[in-house]
Design a protein around this motif. Structure first.
Motif, PDB file in Angstrom:
ATOM      1  N   GLN A  72       0.897  -1.253   0.150  1.00 56.10           N
ATOM      2  CA  GLN A  72       0.141  -0.027  -0.147  1.00 56.10           C
ATOM      3  C   GLN A  72       0.876   1.348  -0.057  1.00 56.10           C
ATOM      4  OE1 GLN A  72      -2.631   0.373   3.144  1.00 56.10           O
ATOM      5  NE2 GLN A  72      -3.598   2.258   2.503  1.00 56.10           N
ATOM      6  N   TYR A  73       0.967   2.102  -0.873  1.00 51.17           N
ATOM      7  CA  TYR A  73       1.345   3.559  -1.011  1.00 51.17           C
ATOM      8  C   TYR A  73       0.339   4.453  -0.681  1.00 51.17           C
ATOM      9  CZ  TYR A  73       4.616   0.557  -3.530  1.00 51.17           C
ATOM     10  OH  TYR A  73       5.600  -0.461  -3.832  1.00 51.17           O
ATOM     11  N   GLN A  74       0.731   5.806  -0.575  1.00 53.10           N
ATOM     12  CA  GLN A  74      -0.179   6.884  -0.416  1.00 53.10           C
ATOM     13  C   GLN A  74      -1.292   7.041  -1.037  1.00 53.10           C
ATOM     14  OE1 GLN A  74       2.357  10.411  -0.091  1.00 53.10           O
ATOM     15  NE2 GLN A  74       1.603  10.545   1.982  1.00 53.10           N
ATOM     16  N   GLY A  75      -1.078   6.856  -2.555  1.00 61.12           N
ATOM     17  CA  GLY A  75      -2.264   6.793  -3.702  1.00 61.12           C
ATOM     18  C   GLY A  75      -2.476   5.638  -4.363  1.00 61.12           C
ATOM     19  N   SER A  76      -1.947   4.521  -4.129  1.00 58.66           N
ATOM     20  CA  SER A  76      -2.227   3.418  -4.791  1.00 58.66           C
ATOM     21  C   SER A  76      -1.940   2.016  -3.926  1.00 58.66           C
ATOM     22  CB  SER A  76      -1.431   3.470  -5.796  1.00 58.66           C
ATOM     23  OG  SER A  76       0.172   3.482  -5.802  1.00 58.66           O
ATOM     24  N   TYR A  77      -2.225   0.884  -4.819  1.00 55.55           N
ATOM     25  CA  TYR A  77      -1.814  -0.312  -4.266  1.00 55.55           C
ATOM     26  C   TYR A  77      -1.155  -1.283  -5.361  1.00 55.55           C
ATOM     27  CZ  TYR A  77      -5.268   1.034  -0.672  1.00 55.55           C
ATOM     28  OH  TYR A  77      -6.010   1.761   0.079  1.00 55.55           O
ATOM     29  N   GLU A  78      -0.355  -2.045  -5.026  1.00 57.30           N
ATOM     30  CA  GLU A  78       0.242  -2.924  -5.846  1.00 57.30           C
ATOM     31  C   GLU A  78       0.103  -4.510  -5.405  1.00 57.30           C
ATOM     32  OE1 GLU A  78       4.367  -2.122  -6.946  1.00 57.30           O
ATOM     33  OE2 GLU A  78       3.733  -0.213  -8.261  1.00 57.30           O
ATOM     34  N   ILE A  79       0.072  -5.248  -6.180  1.00 56.40           N
ATOM     35  CA  ILE A  79       0.062  -6.767  -5.612  1.00 56.40           C
ATOM     36  C   ILE A  79       0.793  -7.389  -6.411  1.00 56.40           C
ATOM     37  CG2 ILE A  79      -1.609  -8.750  -5.349  1.00 56.40           C
ATOM     38  CD1 ILE A  79      -4.083  -6.766  -5.057  1.00 56.40           C
ATOM     39  N   LEU A  80       1.864  -8.125  -6.154  1.00 56.98           N
ATOM     40  CA  LEU A  80       2.832  -8.949  -6.644  1.00 56.98           C
ATOM     41  C   LEU A  80       2.398 -10.490  -6.646  1.00 56.98           C
ATOM     42  CD1 LEU A  80       4.083  -6.373  -5.492  1.00 56.98           C
ATOM     43  CD2 LEU A  80       6.435  -7.444  -5.701  1.00 56.98           C
ATOM     44  N   GLY A  81       2.763 -10.975  -7.714  1.00 54.89           N
ATOM     45  CA  GLY A  81       2.470 -12.341  -7.920  1.00 54.89           C
ATOM     46  C   GLY A  81       2.918 -13.278  -8.781  1.00 54.89           C
ATOM     47  N   SER A  82       2.781 -14.463  -8.964  1.00 54.77           N
ATOM     48  CA  SER A  82       3.488 -15.350  -9.962  1.00 54.77           C
ATOM     49  C   SER A  82       2.569 -16.337 -10.325  1.00 54.77           C
ATOM     50  CB  SER A  82       4.585 -15.832  -9.580  1.00 54.77           C
ATOM     51  OG  SER A  82       4.473 -16.724  -8.488  1.00 54.77           O
ATOM     52  N   THR A  83       2.720 -16.878 -11.458  1.00 55.10           N
ATOM     53  CA  THR A  83       2.050 -18.405 -11.934  1.00 55.10           C
ATOM     54  C   THR A  83       2.832 -19.403 -11.511  1.00 55.10           C
ATOM     55  OG1 THR A  83       3.348 -18.468 -14.177  1.00 55.10           O
ATOM     56  CG2 THR A  83       1.490 -16.991 -14.016  1.00 55.10           C
ATOM     57  N   THR A  84       2.177 -20.568 -11.788  1.00 59.18           N
ATOM     58  CA  THR A  84       3.059 -21.974 -11.347  1.00 59.18           C
ATOM     59  C   THR A  84       4.177 -22.172 -12.274  1.00 59.18           C
ATOM     60  OG1 THR A  84       1.336 -23.144 -12.862  1.00 59.18           O
ATOM     61  CG2 THR A  84       0.992 -23.202 -10.372  1.00 59.18           C
ATOM     62  N   ARG A  85       3.965 -21.352 -13.422  1.00 56.16           N
ATOM     63  CA  ARG A  85       5.470 -21.317 -14.378  1.00 56.16           C
ATOM     64  C   ARG A  85       6.555 -20.373 -14.095  1.00 56.16           C
ATOM     65  NH1 ARG A  85       0.802 -21.965 -18.651  1.00 56.16           N
ATOM     66  NH2 ARG A  85       0.800 -19.804 -18.553  1.00 56.16           N
ATOM     67  N   ARG A  86       6.209 -19.973 -12.846  1.00 55.12           N
ATOM     68  CA  ARG A  86       7.116 -18.794 -12.492  1.00 55.12           C
ATOM     69  C   ARG A  86       7.218 -17.467 -13.246  1.00 55.12           C
ATOM     70  NH1 ARG A  86      12.023 -22.480  -9.805  1.00 55.12           N
ATOM     71  NH2 ARG A  86      10.771 -23.704  -8.607  1.00 55.12           N
ATOM     72  N   GLU A  87       6.074 -17.152 -13.740  1.00 54.19           N
ATOM     73  CA  GLU A  87       6.013 -15.838 -14.456  1.00 54.19           C
ATOM     74  C   GLU A  87       5.504 -14.826 -13.379  1.00 54.19           C
ATOM     75  OE1 GLU A  87       4.433 -17.441 -18.822  1.00 54.19           O
ATOM     76  OE2 GLU A  87       3.184 -17.871 -16.935  1.00 54.19           O
ATOM     77  N   ALA A  88       6.445 -13.904 -13.119  1.00 48.16           N
ATOM     78  CA  ALA A  88       6.211 -12.800 -12.332  1.00 48.16           C
ATOM     79  C   ALA A  88       5.381 -11.696 -12.635  1.00 48.16           C
ATOM     80  CB  ALA A  88       7.358 -12.530 -11.569  1.00 48.16           C
ATOM     81  N   PHE A  89       4.507 -10.937 -11.993  1.00 50.14           N
ATOM     82  CA  PHE A  89       3.623  -9.847 -12.275  1.00 50.14           C
ATOM     83  C   PHE A  89       3.174  -8.835 -11.335  1.00 50.14           C
ATOM     84  CE2 PHE A  89       0.861 -13.194 -11.362  1.00 50.14           C
ATOM     85  CZ  PHE A  89      -0.188 -12.410 -10.629  1.00 50.14           C
ATOM     86  N   THR A  90       3.022  -7.739 -11.654  1.00 46.80           N
ATOM     87  CA  THR A  90       2.362  -6.856 -10.682  1.00 46.80           C
ATOM     88  C   THR A  90       0.958  -6.126 -11.175  1.00 46.80           C
ATOM     89  OG1 THR A  90       4.702  -6.324 -10.136  1.00 46.80           O
ATOM     90  CG2 THR A  90       3.053  -4.595  -9.458  1.00 46.80           C
ATOM     91  N   CYS A  91       0.167  -6.378 -10.180  1.00 50.60           N
ATOM     92  CA  CYS A  91      -1.100  -5.484 -10.527  1.00 50.60           C
ATOM     93  C   CYS A  91      -1.224  -4.374  -9.593  1.00 50.60           C
ATOM     94  CB  CYS A  91      -2.426  -6.632  -9.960  1.00 50.60           C
ATOM     95  SG  CYS A  91      -2.553  -8.038 -10.946  1.00 50.60           S
ATOM     96  N   SER A  92      -1.611  -3.089 -10.536  1.00 43.45           N
ATOM     97  CA  SER A  92      -1.794  -2.079  -9.978  1.00 43.45           C
ATOM     98  C   SER A  92      -3.245  -1.417  -9.689  1.00 43.45           C
ATOM     99  CB  SER A  92      -1.078  -0.809 -10.679  1.00 43.45           C
ATOM    100  OG  SER A  92       0.246  -1.176 -10.723  1.00 43.45           O
ATOM    101  N   PHE A  93      -3.412  -0.817  -8.558  1.00 42.50           N
ATOM    102  CA  PHE A  93      -4.984  -0.280  -8.222  1.00 42.50           C
ATOM    103  C   PHE A  93      -4.671   1.321  -7.888  1.00 42.50           C
ATOM    104  CE2 PHE A  93      -5.069  -4.734  -8.062  1.00 42.50           C
ATOM    105  CZ  PHE A  93      -6.151  -5.267  -8.289  1.00 42.50           C
ATOM    106  N   ASP A  94      -5.838   1.965  -7.941  1.00 43.01           N
ATOM    107  CA  ASP A  94      -5.666   3.324  -7.469  1.00 43.01           C
ATOM    108  C   ASP A  94      -6.054   3.429  -6.180  1.00 43.01           C
ATOM    109  OD1 ASP A  94      -8.720   3.431  -7.496  1.00 43.01           O
ATOM    110  OD2 ASP A  94      -8.878   4.594  -9.062  1.00 43.01           O
ATOM    111  N   GLU A  95      -6.293   4.515  -5.467  1.00 40.34           N
ATOM    112  CA  GLU A  95      -6.555   4.703  -4.202  1.00 40.34           C
ATOM    113  C   GLU A  95      -7.816   4.212  -3.712  1.00 40.34           C
ATOM    114  OE1 GLU A  95      -7.795   8.599  -5.987  1.00 40.34           O
ATOM    115  OE2 GLU A  95      -5.779   7.540  -5.659  1.00 40.34           O
ATOM    116  N   SER A  96      -8.597   4.099  -4.528  1.00 42.66           N
ATOM    117  CA  SER A  96     -10.336   3.547  -4.225  1.00 42.66           C
ATOM    118  C   SER A  96     -10.350   2.091  -4.471  1.00 42.66           C
ATOM    119  CB  SER A  96     -11.168   4.357  -5.231  1.00 42.66           C
ATOM    120  OG  SER A  96     -11.058   4.048  -6.515  1.00 42.66           O
ATOM    121  N   GLY A  97      -9.189   1.307  -4.897  1.00 41.42           N
ATOM    122  CA  GLY A  97      -9.223   0.149  -5.150  1.00 41.42           C
ATOM    123  C   GLY A  97      -9.768  -0.567  -6.742  1.00 41.42           C
TER     124      GLY A  97
END
Length: 105
Positions: A72-97
Protein backbone atom coordinates in the motif's frame (compact mmCIF):
# COMPACT_ATOMS: atom_id res chain seq x y z
CA UNK A 1 -30.44 41.78 41.25
CA UNK A 2 -30.66 41.06 37.53
CA UNK A 3 -26.87 40.92 37.08
CA UNK A 4 -26.29 37.51 38.75
CA UNK A 5 -29.03 35.87 36.63
CA UNK A 6 -27.55 37.22 33.40
CA UNK A 7 -24.06 36.00 34.36
CA UNK A 8 -25.44 32.53 35.20
CA UNK A 9 -27.22 32.36 31.83
CA UNK A 10 -24.05 33.37 29.98
CA UNK A 11 -22.06 30.66 31.76
CA UNK A 12 -24.74 28.10 31.01
CA UNK A 13 -24.71 29.08 27.32
CA UNK A 14 -20.90 28.95 27.20
CA UNK A 15 -20.84 25.47 28.74
CA UNK A 16 -23.58 24.26 26.40
CA UNK A 17 -21.68 25.60 23.38
CA UNK A 18 -18.50 23.91 24.57
CA UNK A 19 -20.27 20.56 25.00
CA UNK A 20 -21.88 20.82 21.58
CA UNK A 21 -18.57 21.58 19.90
CA UNK A 22 -16.97 18.57 21.62
CA UNK A 23 -19.75 16.33 20.32
CA UNK A 24 -19.33 17.50 16.73
CA UNK A 25 -15.55 17.01 16.69
CA UNK A 26 -15.91 13.47 18.07
CA UNK A 27 -18.32 12.64 15.21
CA UNK A 28 -15.75 13.79 12.65
CA UNK A 29 -13.13 11.48 14.15
CA UNK A 30 -15.49 8.51 13.87
CA UNK A 31 -16.11 9.28 10.20
CA UNK A 32 -12.35 9.49 9.56
CA UNK A 33 -11.80 6.07 11.12
CA UNK A 34 -14.47 4.55 8.89
CA UNK A 35 -12.87 6.00 5.76
CA UNK A 36 -9.40 4.81 6.79
CA UNK A 37 -10.58 1.21 7.14
CA UNK A 38 -12.40 1.09 3.79
CA UNK A 39 -9.46 0.12 1.51
CA UNK A 40 -8.41 -2.72 3.83
CA UNK A 41 -11.84 -4.29 3.44
CA UNK A 42 -11.52 -4.15 -0.35
CA UNK A 43 -8.09 -5.88 -0.27
CA UNK A 44 -9.68 -9.28 -0.82
CA UNK A 45 -11.55 -7.97 -3.86
CA UNK A 46 -8.36 -6.46 -5.29
CA UNK A 47 -6.49 -9.75 -4.85
CA UNK A 48 -9.26 -11.67 -6.61
CA UNK A 49 -9.34 -9.15 -9.47
CA UNK A 50 -5.57 -9.39 -9.81
CA UNK A 51 -5.70 -13.19 -9.95
CA UNK A 52 -8.39 -13.08 -12.67
CA UNK A 53 -6.46 -10.52 -14.75
CA UNK A 54 -3.22 -12.52 -14.45
CA UNK A 55 -4.98 -15.78 -15.32
CA UNK A 56 -6.35 -14.17 -18.46
CA UNK A 57 -2.96 -12.67 -19.41
CA UNK A 58 -1.03 -15.91 -18.86
CA UNK A 59 -3.74 -18.20 -20.23
CA UNK A 60 -4.18 -20.25 -17.06
CA UNK A 61 -6.69 -20.74 -14.25
CA UNK A 62 -6.88 -18.27 -11.36
CA UNK A 63 -6.22 -21.17 -8.94
CA UNK A 64 -2.73 -21.42 -10.50
CA UNK A 65 -1.93 -17.81 -9.57
CA UNK A 66 -0.11 -17.05 -6.31
CA UNK A 67 -0.09 -13.70 -4.56
CA UNK A 68 3.33 -12.96 -3.11
CA UNK A 69 2.94 -9.46 -1.63
CA UNK A 70 0.38 -6.71 -1.13
CA UNK A 71 1.85 -3.17 -0.92
CA UNK A 72 0.00 0.00 0.00
CA UNK A 73 1.34 3.39 -1.02
CA UNK A 74 -0.12 6.85 -0.38
CA UNK A 75 -2.21 6.93 -3.55
CA UNK A 76 -2.15 3.37 -4.85
CA UNK A 77 -1.85 -0.35 -4.19
CA UNK A 78 0.30 -3.03 -5.80
CA UNK A 79 -0.11 -6.77 -5.68
CA UNK A 80 2.88 -8.90 -6.64
CA UNK A 81 2.30 -12.44 -7.78
CA UNK A 82 3.41 -15.31 -9.98
CA UNK A 83 2.07 -18.22 -11.95
CA UNK A 84 2.94 -21.88 -11.41
CA UNK A 85 5.32 -21.46 -14.37
CA UNK A 86 7.17 -18.78 -12.30
CA UNK A 87 6.00 -15.88 -14.45
CA UNK A 88 6.06 -12.84 -12.16
CA UNK A 89 3.66 -9.90 -12.45
CA UNK A 90 2.41 -6.80 -10.64
CA UNK A 91 -1.19 -5.58 -10.50
CA UNK A 92 -1.71 -1.87 -9.87
CA UNK A 93 -4.80 -0.28 -8.29
CA UNK A 94 -5.71 3.34 -7.56
CA UNK A 95 -6.47 4.71 -4.09
CA UNK A 96 -10.13 3.67 -4.33
CA UNK A 97 -9.23 0.07 -5.20
CA UNK A 98 -10.00 0.27 -8.94
CA UNK A 99 -7.81 -1.94 -11.16
CA UNK A 100 -5.38 0.08 -13.31
CA UNK A 101 -3.11 -2.39 -15.08
CA UNK A 102 -1.08 -5.60 -14.91
CA UNK A 103 2.62 -5.56 -15.78
CA UNK A 104 5.11 -8.40 -16.19
CA UNK A 105 8.04 -8.40 -13.79
Amino acid sequence: MMMPKIKKCRWALAIAALLLSACSSQEQQTQYAQVAQHPAIEGVTMIETCKQEAAHRYNTQSQRISVVDFKQYQGSYEILGSTTRREAFTCSFDESGQFLHLSSS
